[in-house]
Design a protein around this motif. Sequence first.
Motif, PDB file in Angstrom:
ATOM      1  N   SER A   1      -8.317  25.635 -68.949  1.00  0.00           N
ATOM      2  CA  SER A   1      -9.400  26.230 -69.732  1.00  0.00           C
ATOM      3  C   SER A   1      -9.488  25.597 -71.124  1.00  0.00           C
ATOM      4  CB  SER A   1      -9.223  27.748 -69.822  1.00  0.00           C
ATOM      5  OG  SER A   1      -8.003  28.074 -70.443  1.00  0.00           O
TER       6      SER A   1
ATOM      7  N   LYS B   1      -4.975  32.548 -74.398  1.00  0.00           N
ATOM      8  CA  LYS B   1      -5.206  32.352 -72.960  1.00  0.00           C
ATOM      9  C   LYS B   1      -3.930  32.026 -72.176  1.00  0.00           C
ATOM     10  CE  LYS B   1      -9.728  30.235 -73.737  1.00  0.00           C
ATOM     11  NZ  LYS B   1     -10.685  29.278 -73.215  1.00  0.00           N
TER      12      LYS B   1
ATOM     13  N   ASN C   1      -9.263  27.329 -64.504  1.00  0.00           N
ATOM     14  CA  ASN C   1      -9.276  28.604 -65.237  1.00  0.00           C
ATOM     15  C   ASN C   1      -7.885  28.986 -65.743  1.00  0.00           C
ATOM     16  OD1 ASN C   1     -10.717  30.997 -66.100  1.00  0.00           O
ATOM     17  ND2 ASN C   1      -9.675  32.103 -64.460  1.00  0.00           N
TER      18      ASN C   1
ATOM     19  N   LYS D   1     -11.668  32.572 -68.040  1.00  0.00           N
ATOM     20  CA  LYS D   1     -11.246  31.822 -69.226  1.00  0.00           C
ATOM     21  C   LYS D   1     -12.203  30.673 -69.569  1.00  0.00           C
ATOM     22  CE  LYS D   1      -6.314  32.847 -68.717  1.00  0.00           C
ATOM     23  NZ  LYS D   1      -4.957  32.320 -68.526  1.00  0.00           N
TER      24      LYS D   1
END
Length: 350
Positions: free
Chosen positions: A14, A182, A9, A37
């Motif tokens: 991700s 992200k 994550n 994510k």
Amino acid sequence: MKVLILGVNGFIGSHLVDRIMQDTDWEVYGLDLGAHKVAEHLANPRFHFVEGDITISKEWIEYHIKKCDVVLPLVAIATPKVYVTDPLRVFELDFEENLRVVRQCVKYKKRVVFPSTSEVYGMCPDEEFDEYESPLVTGPIPMNRWIYSTSKQLLDRVIWAYGFQQGLRFTLFRPFNWMGPKLDSLNTAKEGSSRLVTQFSWNLFNGEPLQLVDGGTARRCFIDVADAMDGIMAVLRNEGGKADGQIFNIGNPANDYSVREIAAMMIAIWKDHPFRLERGIAEGSTVETGSGEFYGKGYQDVARRTPSIKRMQATFGFEPKVSMIDSLKKTIDFFVEEHKAQEKVVETEN
Ligand code: UGA
């Protein structure tokens, strides 16, 4: 192929899942503390997620190392502020926990693709950092900043030695300032302890000046995560075994800017950004600050950091394409959406 991603994550994990689900028929087994994510893949039968902590879920990890073909141990603290303030946690997580995983890869004869770091080169004087030629230069012991660099360097050396003496199949890849959607989380920036682009985004959203540490003269080469993924996917595909036993820098030497220049680019994007105009937030400004003040005493900076990507180019035809400005725009847009989503949560709670 069955791929085990510890830290699935995270920023790199991700994006890797996005690519693997989109471009391959591989299966991913992933562990992390949360899944926000990778939420869009949770229903995909090729993605197997488990919520867990690398320091606790030891049996799950060992079982899945046995079960998978390739292991990516991506769990690590990667923020300079934490190297300075909590060096032991960096050592325990980045080194000790990952050493255990590496040893299990040796035991079960699994391929490991390990995230080394641009930080291993430290204050290397070379114009371009070369995986097989450049010296790795770090500072004195009281400078805690180097605990990350040296923890990663020792793991690089241990992995190399396991390859040399016991036939471990491995690839070391070195991210050079990967950025994009992200990246980090704005929550870390709230405390003033995030990486550059996240920190500056947070400052802009809050009408605060961007802090130029020691005048903002340090230079970095940033690579957009989409380009970086082309690189790491080529490493994972490993056609003809070309990645085995190798070290690769993954970066974009064309995006070479000082922190001051990056601040100016971000302020220019922000000036015309619809979110700023809609909310009437300040245009953005800069202020100079000392590194001791910003990070604490144990900080020492890397003045410039340019990757040689010759090896990636020659081996995989790797050519990063995304310009700094386009990557910054994408990243700022992502943070704007994250910021708005967080505001909604606060509103609902109230
Ligand atoms: C980063 C981190 O160590 C890791 O994420 C990673 O392994 C590696 O580099 C990488 O991504 O290649 P660094 O580039 O020094 O290290 O981290 P940033 O926090 O992004 O800082 C870049 C530069 O901006 C430094 O000179 C720092 O002093 C400066 N900075 C940072 C500011 O001037 N103001 C800020 O608010 C934040």
